[in-house]
Scaffold this motif. Structure first.
Motif, PDB file in Angstrom:
ATOM      1  N   THR A  16       0.969  -1.341  -0.027  1.00  0.00           N
ATOM      2  CA  THR A  16      -0.216  -0.097   0.158  1.00  0.00           C
ATOM      3  C   THR A  16       0.759   1.552   0.181  1.00  0.00           C
ATOM      4  O   THR A  16       1.643   1.596   0.669  1.00  0.00           O
ATOM      5  N   THR A  17       0.356   1.906  -1.197  1.00  0.00           N
ATOM      6  CA  THR A  17       1.187   3.246  -0.682  1.00  0.00           C
ATOM      7  C   THR A  17       0.421   4.667  -0.261  1.00  0.00           C
ATOM      8  O   THR A  17      -0.952   4.671  -0.184  1.00  0.00           O
ATOM      9  N   VAL A  18       1.150   5.813   0.208  1.00  0.00           N
ATOM     10  CA  VAL A  18       0.864   6.664   1.068  1.00  0.00           C
ATOM     11  C   VAL A  18      -0.263   7.048  -0.578  1.00  0.00           C
ATOM     12  O   VAL A  18      -1.377   7.837  -0.143  1.00  0.00           O
ATOM     13  N   ASP A  19       0.085   7.539  -1.911  1.00  0.00           N
ATOM     14  CA  ASP A  19      -0.439   7.779  -2.461  1.00  0.00           C
ATOM     15  C   ASP A  19      -1.760   6.993  -3.036  1.00  0.00           C
ATOM     16  O   ASP A  19      -2.941   8.408  -3.431  1.00  0.00           O
ATOM     17  N   GLU A  20      -2.311   5.905  -2.547  1.00  0.00           N
ATOM     18  CA  GLU A  20      -3.123   5.115  -2.646  1.00  0.00           C
ATOM     19  C   GLU A  20      -3.775   6.193  -1.432  1.00  0.00           C
ATOM     20  O   GLU A  20      -5.298   5.364  -1.495  1.00  0.00           O
ATOM     21  N   HIS A  55       4.743   9.118   8.517  1.00  0.00           N
ATOM     22  CA  HIS A  55       5.295   8.001   7.741  1.00  0.00           C
ATOM     23  C   HIS A  55       3.921   6.893   7.895  1.00  0.00           C
ATOM     24  O   HIS A  55       2.911   7.001   8.536  1.00  0.00           O
ATOM     25  N   LYS A  56       3.896   5.822   7.193  1.00  0.00           N
ATOM     26  CA  LYS A  56       3.262   4.899   6.987  1.00  0.00           C
ATOM     27  C   LYS A  56       2.610   3.929   8.155  1.00  0.00           C
ATOM     28  O   LYS A  56       1.576   3.685   8.861  1.00  0.00           O
ATOM     29  N   GLN A  57       3.645   3.360   8.534  1.00  0.00           N
ATOM     30  CA  GLN A  57       3.946   3.009   9.998  1.00  0.00           C
ATOM     31  C   GLN A  57       3.555   3.752  11.504  1.00  0.00           C
ATOM     32  O   GLN A  57       2.873   2.881  12.070  1.00  0.00           O
ATOM     33  N   SER A  58       3.268   4.732  11.156  1.00  0.00           N
ATOM     34  CA  SER A  58       2.566   5.898  12.002  1.00  0.00           C
ATOM     35  C   SER A  58       1.111   5.468  12.192  1.00  0.00           C
ATOM     36  O   SER A  58       0.449   5.570  12.966  1.00  0.00           O
TER      37      SER A  58
END
Length: 214
Positions: free
Chosen positions: A36-40, A58-61
């Motif tokens: 999964t990307t941040v853009d998605e 960040h994504k992990q957050s």
């Protein structure tokens, strides 16, 4: 700016954060955390990419935010009346187990991300808060003569924490893709945690007539 306007602004910010959070979890379920990307996430949440980073560094957050929600349940459990220190500690760990036990797939994501981000500041703060609650209960148990006084509270916490984490990792592993399915009538994660903690408590209970910790 009036208090009403400030309150409305804060609610709007919380709604936006929640929308991003829900969108991320949906995608984690559908595609997996790594894919999964941040853009998605921002596309599904209908926010700008910069908005995402305003709330989550960040994504992990995103998973750290979920852990924070779960920890709030633990802190609520900490103020509940219990008959003994062992009951209080069991209540703390089973409150965590209850949160993880709601969704094995999501629990797997959180545990996996937590392992990768072992020194992430958000995770460290959450773990320290839980550790503090358990240590306080251990000290109370030693002061009352319930637990052995010849063992440092930190060492008792490590033993209890290891029992919990070992059980959690075993339970999460049963839900990993490719593993054998667990029978539907299996004990819940909370039940298994209680059982393992009872074994751990047998090793730290004070012998009759032993002195309490001063």
């Amino acid at each position: 700016m009036t208090e009403v306007a400030v309150g409305r602004r804060e609610r709007k910010k919380e709604e936006t954060k929640r929308r991003i959070f829900v969108a991320a979890l949906e995608l984690f379920h559908e595609k997996g955390f790594e894919h999964t990307t941040v853009d998605e996430i921002t596309e599904r949440a209908d926010v700008a990419k910069g908005t995402f980073f305003n709330y989550f560094p960040h994504k992990q957050s995103v998973l750290a935010y979920l852990s924070e929600e779960w920890l709030e349940r633990v802190e609520e459990q900490a103020v509940q009346p219990h008959q003994s220190a062992a009951d209080r500690i069991t209540g703390l760990f089973t409150a965590v187990a209850s949160s993880y036990g709601e969704n094995r797939t999501l629990a797997h994501l959180v545990v996996h991300a937590g392992m990768q981000q072992m020194f992430c500041p958000e995770d460290i703060q959450s773990r320290n808060r839980l550790a503090s609650l358990v240590r306080d209960a251990v000290r109370e148990g030693q002061a009352s003569g319930e637990f052995r006084a010849d063992v440092e509270p930190g060492n008792i916490f490590l033993a209890l924490g290891a029992a919990f984490m070992g059980t959690l990792l075993w339970w999460v592993g049963h839900g990993h893709p490719g593993e054998v399915d667990v029978p539907r009538d299996e004990a819940s994660l909370e039940d298994v945690v209680r059982s393992q903690l009872r074994l751990a408590f047998d090793g730290i209970r004070a012998a009759p007539g032993s002195r309490a910790r001063g």
